[in-house]
Scaffold this active site. Structure first.
Site, PDB file in Angstrom:
ATOM      1  N   ASP A  98       0.883  -1.170   0.000  1.00 58.31           N
ATOM      2  CA  ASP A  98       0.000   0.000   0.000  1.00 58.31           C
ATOM      3  C   ASP A  98       0.923   1.223   0.000  1.00 58.31           C
ATOM      4  O   ASP A  98       2.129   1.108   0.202  1.00 58.31           O
ATOM      5  CB  ASP A  98      -0.892  -0.018   1.264  1.00 58.31           C
ATOM      6  CG  ASP A  98      -1.787   1.212   1.374  1.00 58.31           C
ATOM      7  OD1 ASP A  98      -2.389   1.601   0.360  1.00 58.31           O
ATOM      8  OD2 ASP A  98      -1.867   1.811   2.463  1.00 58.31           O
ATOM      9  N   SER A  99       0.312   2.389  -0.181  1.00 58.69           N
ATOM     10  CA  SER A  99       1.108   3.618  -0.090  1.00 58.69           C
ATOM     11  C   SER A  99       1.573   3.862   1.351  1.00 58.69           C
ATOM     12  O   SER A  99       2.429   4.701   1.592  1.00 58.69           O
ATOM     13  CB  SER A  99       0.267   4.817  -0.542  1.00 58.69           C
ATOM     14  OG  SER A  99      -0.831   4.965   0.340  1.00 58.69           O
TER      15      SER A  99
ATOM     16  N   CYS B  92      -4.448  -1.465  -1.908  1.00 56.41           N
ATOM     17  CA  CYS B  92      -4.574  -0.027  -2.125  1.00 56.41           C
ATOM     18  C   CYS B  92      -5.494   0.162  -3.322  1.00 56.41           C
ATOM     19  O   CYS B  92      -5.191  -0.343  -4.416  1.00 56.41           O
ATOM     20  CB  CYS B  92      -3.187   0.549  -2.418  1.00 56.41           C
ATOM     21  SG  CYS B  92      -3.187   2.277  -2.895  1.00 56.41           S
TER      22      CYS B  92
ATOM     23  N   CYS C 116     -11.021   3.324   0.076  1.00 55.62           N
ATOM     24  CA  CYS C 116      -9.587   3.521   0.313  1.00 55.62           C
ATOM     25  C   CYS C 116      -9.241   2.736   1.567  1.00 55.62           C
ATOM     26  O   CYS C 116      -9.974   2.795   2.566  1.00 55.62           O
ATOM     27  CB  CYS C 116      -9.281   5.003   0.514  1.00 55.62           C
ATOM     28  SG  CYS C 116      -7.608   5.326   1.147  1.00 55.62           S
TER      29      CYS C 116
ATOM     30  N   HIS D  80      -7.094   3.047   3.799  1.00 55.01           N
ATOM     31  CA  HIS D  80      -6.785   3.790   5.032  1.00 55.01           C
ATOM     32  C   HIS D  80      -8.057   4.066   5.853  1.00 55.01           C
ATOM     33  O   HIS D  80      -8.008   4.196   7.063  1.00 55.01           O
ATOM     34  CB  HIS D  80      -6.140   5.152   4.713  1.00 55.01           C
ATOM     35  CG  HIS D  80      -4.679   5.082   4.407  1.00 55.01           C
ATOM     36  ND1 HIS D  80      -4.188   4.608   3.212  1.00 55.01           N
ATOM     37  CD2 HIS D  80      -3.589   5.442   5.139  1.00 55.01           C
ATOM     38  CE1 HIS D  80      -2.860   4.682   3.221  1.00 55.01           C
ATOM     39  NE2 HIS D  80      -2.475   5.187   4.382  1.00 55.01           N
TER      40      HIS D  80
ATOM     41  N   GLU E 289      -1.989   8.207   8.542  1.00 50.57           N
ATOM     42  CA  GLU E 289      -0.534   8.021   8.482  1.00 50.57           C
ATOM     43  C   GLU E 289       0.168   8.627   9.689  1.00 50.57           C
ATOM     44  O   GLU E 289       1.234   8.160  10.087  1.00 50.57           O
ATOM     45  CB  GLU E 289       0.046   8.653   7.200  1.00 50.57           C
ATOM     46  CG  GLU E 289      -0.180   7.837   5.953  1.00 50.57           C
ATOM     47  CD  GLU E 289       0.506   6.470   5.963  1.00 50.57           C
ATOM     48  OE1 GLU E 289       1.686   6.385   6.331  1.00 50.57           O
ATOM     49  OE2 GLU E 289      -0.169   5.480   5.608  1.00 50.57           O
TER      50      GLU E 289
END
Ligand code: DGL
Length: 261
Positions: free
Chosen positions: A8-9, A71, A181, A183, A149
């Site tokens: 994932d990012s 992601c 998403c 996240h 994050e």
């Protein structure tokens, strides 16, 4: 047992790993967070494809038998290229609009996702199939990724940030919200608090985990029974939040290693 690569990012893919561990606890995992380049949401398709290609090559080099692109943004930008270029199977994220169609009573489905996902052809296509059956309304989860994050998933700042992007969807009549998403599920409690008890919130991760299990079965990829697997965590940037959030899902985590790259 198999080795499953996941990327994932950033930390978002852990929300997918959490569900995968429930159905495949005995595998070995290598998780890569490209957090030096996070967020992907506003980056070009070319940039994301190049990162996805490089990370996948690295995961295969580390012995991954199958790769989960945990992601939505990277799936939309790069999964067809990855499938053309590598022989391992890739499992991507799907915007869970189909299950939402079965759940909505108001006939309005809201999708929260990154700008990259919402403008991608893959998403536009899914949306077109849904239109006619239901009305689909969308909003970027503005600031959600950055907040997760930095390890903030609740509290007044999280509530303000979530409210600003969720409210427009609720105002349009959405009674079912798809989290597009990886996240965003970390903000689930905050999202539920703001949406209220009558709104369905859909995290596609359990369906992705089930799909992974089916594909591994079809492909004859051996799974580990009666053992506890390993998880190696890797990050292109600072890995502190990654380790902290991985620790939170750690009742499911067999043993945890961490390395930089
Ligand atoms: N977690 C990612 C997704 O599912 C990417 C978020 C980002 O880096 O913008 O879309």
């Amino acid at each position: 047992m198999a080795k499953i690569g996941i990327f994932d990012s950033g930390v978002g893919g852990l929300s997918v790993l959490r569900e995968i561990l429930k159905v495949l606890p005995g595998e070995d995992y290598v998780y890569f967070a490209d957090n030096a380049n996070c967020p992907y949401g506003e980056k070009t398709k070319e940039f994301i494809t190049e990162r996805a290609r490089e990370i996948s090559g690295m995961l295969i080099g580390k012995g991954a038998d199958i790769i989960v692109v945990a992601c939505n943004t990277a799936t939309a930008a790069a999964i067809s290229t990855l499938r053309e270029e590598y022989s391992v199977k890739f499992i991507g994220m799907e915007p869970a609009i189909k299950p939402a169609i079965g759940m909505t009573r108001s006939g309005v489905v809201g999708v929260l996702a990154t700008a990259g996902t919402l403008k991608a052809e893959k998403y536009r296509h899914t949306r077109e199939l849904a239109n006619g059956k239901v009305t689909v309304v969308e909003h970027v989860g503005q600031g959600f990724v950055e907040m997760v994050e930095s390890g903030i998933i609740s509290g007044p700042d999280a509530e303000d940030t979530v409210r600003a992007s969720l409210k427009p969807l609720l105002d349009e009549g959405a009674d079912t919200i798809v989290l597009g998403c990886t996240h965003y599920p970390f903000l689930m409690d905050t999202i539920r608090k703001i949406a209220g008890p009558d709104v369905n919130i859909i995290d596609p991760a359990p369906a992705i985990a089930k799909h992974l299990l089916e594909v591994m079965d079809d492909e004859g990829i051996k799974t580990g029974i009666h053992r506890r697997g390993n998880i190696e965590l890797m990050a292109s940037g600072d890995d502190r939040v990654l380790r902290r959030l991985a620790g939170k899902i750690s009742s499911l985590l067999p043993s945890l290693q961490s390395s930089h790259r």
